[in-house]
Design an enzyme around this catalytic site. Structure first.
Site, PDB file in Angstrom:
ATOM      1  N   ASN A  45      20.427   3.586  68.249  1.00  0.00           N
ATOM      2  CA  ASN A  45      21.456   3.317  67.245  1.00  0.00           C
ATOM      3  C   ASN A  45      21.033   2.097  66.441  1.00  0.00           C
ATOM      4  OD1 ASN A  45      23.838   5.233  67.918  1.00  0.00           O
ATOM      5  ND2 ASN A  45      23.203   4.409  69.906  1.00  0.00           N
ATOM      6  N   GLU A  46      20.380   2.355  65.333  1.00  0.00           N
ATOM      7  CA  GLU A  46      19.795   1.302  64.511  1.00  0.00           C
ATOM      8  C   GLU A  46      20.861   0.627  63.645  1.00  0.00           C
ATOM      9  OE1 GLU A  46      16.952   0.311  65.108  1.00  0.00           O
ATOM     10  OE2 GLU A  46      15.441   1.868  65.341  1.00  0.00           O
ATOM     11  N   PRO A  47      20.519  -0.495  62.995  1.00  0.00           N
ATOM     12  CA  PRO A  47      21.461  -1.138  62.068  1.00  0.00           C
ATOM     13  C   PRO A  47      22.063  -0.127  61.087  1.00  0.00           C
ATOM     14  CG  PRO A  47      19.559  -2.549  62.384  1.00  0.00           C
ATOM     15  CD  PRO A  47      19.266  -1.264  63.121  1.00  0.00           C
ATOM     16  N   THR A  95      11.459  -1.176  64.708  1.00  0.00           N
ATOM     17  CA  THR A  95      11.400  -0.386  65.939  1.00  0.00           C
ATOM     18  C   THR A  95      10.080   0.363  66.025  1.00  0.00           C
ATOM     19  OG1 THR A  95      13.805  -0.126  65.992  1.00  0.00           O
ATOM     20  CG2 THR A  95      12.514   1.474  67.234  1.00  0.00           C
TER      21      THR A  95
END
Length: 639
Positions: free
Chosen positions: A162-164, A181
């Site tokens: 769950n990235e920014p 990442t």
């Protein structure tokens, strides 16, 4: 009273945080909690539903669970697992697959039922992923939801993938990976260009439904993002901050990962302190930077207004504290890294005698010496010290394949010009090209290719050391066995690595040893090489008289730099010395322009080196000390 004190110390922290001395102890504690949950469910004849994570962080937890299974009969027959994520696309048998990771680190070693293991499928057609993700959620709900979810944290603040930008109510879905990442994963894939751009991940909303959540983080590399997650405002820019909304979450950290939390980094803001010399130095430098004043201009009011009234009261007035810290910083600066002959060395970083010292510079990779301390290296030689450099590893994994072909083509042409038979070389060259055409990410190179890559790094290291002023008999190539696997994952250190290091030290009997203390190195090679040097010297201290007078200095610079308050020796460099250092780095042509493993810093190594040493000099200047072009920083290691 103890409880009130703890609340005061942790008042900046917005969720429960448990800190252990090191990651091994923390991993064992987390594993014990998982085991206790499994046993409790067994007693109740129920399933234990675990959400599992991958990456370096949980490896110790899985190792301890495997040990408990083997030695304490811990059974996993009642356990159902759901993994957080998987790269997309990804074959389950690929080396980088999380299926491979989980099998190698846990599932192949315990008695879990294969039908109870769930890992997102990285082989699905795109048009089937949405329905697959909904079904993944349904399966979790059908078994009663997650009892316990363990998490790591990425340096973007991601949990799972769950990235920014991720929403707090997001479910399992296909996501696009952040560039940072992908850079962090690049070593596992043999370069960022081979890292998948997407992944399937549980959502933050899915994670939130777990009855218990444990987020783990180890090492100083995670300290900045841990501070944001634990103390920062909730934001989609740092998805882990959403965990502040949960009543069931706990962060489990080692001391390094917790080091930037307020209670450890600036403890005077939350409690009364025991003011030793090191803490006073750190606090005064922090205050100077906070109020943007040179140290000698700090006032009692500055101390009182920034949580340091206790220090001013106990050790003040401010003027006296300022003078003391200014003088201590001034004494770290020296143009004589090997000691100034005939000078009073009472307050100097290094001893005056012997005037000409025997020096060993240990370089983990074949370029760390000139990148990190090239100016000091050259100055030690110029000032007449007997300097040796020891390259601990060949660095043969960090050379581009096309460089191998270029050097082979040169060798063929050169031998042909001498009238030598080149059939054997041409055959090897042909086989190399065939291999490279079908080479998979991180596939092990044949020995011939590994050898050529090592020869390339060796020739560059010799050129750089010669430029610094060394003769060939002072240049040593150790090829420590732990590294020579040809793979990015190295072997464990053995007695042979330590013995080879002891033999070199016994041969030279140095007064000074310089070793890389840049433990943020993403490859992990620096800390391994440092521990080998440390162990070798520790043993020699017990038996060798010369070792009693040998000082070990740590250098940094390739990946990050020492904080100003940590520095014990700062060697200033003139513009001309900065240029000489740059030319020494340029000798490492295979690492220039675009190194194979740049880490999370896209600048070239020589640019990083110059900017970091310039920043160190600027930090000293801001504190009110002399304004130098650049400074290389060192910290002495005490046994």
């Amino acid at each position: 009273m103890a409880r009130l004190n703890l609340l005061e110390e942790t008042r900046f922290e917005k969720l429960p945080t448990t800190i252990y001395p090191d990651q091994r102890e923390a991993s064992v504690k987390v594993a014990q909690r998982i085991a206790n949950l499994i046993k409790k469910k067994q007693q109740q004849n129920q399933l234990a539903v675990l959400g599992l994570a991958t990456g370096a962080t949980p490896i110790g937890v899985y190792a301890e669970l495997v040990r408990m299974h083997r030695e304490e009969d811990l059974s996993f027959e009642n356990v159902i697992t759901f993994n957080l994520d998987e790269y997309y696309p990804m074959q389950p048998n690929a080396a980088q697959s999380y299926v491979t990771f989980m099998n190698e680190n846990l599932f192949d070693h315990i008695d879990i039922k294969k039908e109870n293991v769930h890992i997102p499928d990285g082989t699905l057609p795109l048009d089937e992923i949405h329905e697959y993700c909904l079904d993944y959620e349904r399966k979790i709900e059908e078994v009663g939801g997650l009892d316990l979810q363990i998490l790591g944290i990425g340096r973007t603040g991601h949990i799972g993938f769950n990235e920014p930008g991720s929403a707090p109510n997001s479910g399992t879905r296909l996501v696009t990976l952040d560039d940072l990442t992908r850079r962090d994963a690049s070593r596992d894939f043999g370069g960022k260009e081979n890292v998948p751009r997407k992944a399937i991940t549980m959502g933050i909303g899915t994670i939130f439904k777990a009855r218990e959540i444990i987020l783990m983080a180890w090492s100083g590399k995670k300290a900045p993002i841990i501070k944001k997650a634990v103390e920062g405002e909730m934001s989609s820019e740092v998805p882990a901050t959403y965990l502040q909304l949960s009543d069931n979450v706990e962060f489990v950290l080692d001391m390094d990962a917790a080091s930037e939390l307020t209670r450890f980094n600036t403890p005077w803001l939350v409690k009364d302190c025991v003011w030793d010399d090191a803490l006073i130095k750190k606090a005064v430098i922090w205050l100077s930077n906070t109020v943007n004043k040179p140290i000698l201009k700090l006032t009692d009011e500055d101390y009182n207004n920034h949580g340091m009234a206790q220090l001013a009261t106990e050790k003040g007035p401010a003027y006296n504290i300022n003078i003391d810290i200014f003088n201590k910083l001034q004494r770290t600066i020296t143009g004589w890294p090997g000691g100034k002959p005939g000078a009073d060395d009472t307050r100097r970083p290094e001893r005056a005698e012997p005037a000409q010292k025997r020096v060993v510079i240990f370089s983990p990779h074949p370029d760390d010496d000139v990148i990190s301390m090239g100016g000091t290296f050259i100055r030690l030689v110029d000032q007449g010290h007997n300097v040796h450099v020891a390259y601990q590893t060949s660095g043969n994994t960090a050379v581009w394949d096309d460089d191998v072909l270029r050097y082979m083509e040169f060798a063929i042409d050169f031998n042909s010009s001498l009238g030598q038979d080149t059939d054997r070389l041409e055959s090897i060259y042909s086989n190399m090209r065939l291999f490279m055409e079908d080479k998979q990410p991180n596939q092990l190179d044949p020995k011939e290719i590994r050898d050529v890559k090592a020869f390339i790094r060796k020739s560059e290291a010799i050129s750089g050391a010669r430029y610094a002023g060394l003769s060939d008999d002072h240049i040593h190539f150790m090829a420590l066995p732990f590294y020579e696997t040809g793979k990015t994952v190295k072997n464990p250190v053995t007695e042979v690595d330590v013995q080879l290091t002891m033999e070199l030290l016994q041969k030279i009997k140095p007064h000074q040893v310089f070793a890389a203390g840049d433990f943020a190195d993403p490859h992990g090679t620096h800390i391994v090489c440092f521990r080998i040097v440390e162990e070798a010297l520790r043993r020699l201290l017990k038996t060798e008289e010369w070792a009693q007078d040998c000082w070990l200095w740590m250098y940094r610079g390739a990946w990050h730099e020492f904080e100003t308050h940590e520095i014990e020796m700062a060697v200033p460099l003139s513009p001309q010395e900065v240029e000489r250092k740059r030319f020494a780095i340029f000798k490492h042509q295979s690492q220039k322009d675009r190194p194979v493993f740049p880490g999370d810093d896209e600048r070239e190594f020589w640019v990083r080196a110059e900017e970091r040493t310039r920043e160190t000099a600027q930090n000293y200047d801001k504190l009110g000390l002399a304004d130098y072009e650049a400074m290389e920083a060192f910290v002495r290691w005490r046994f």
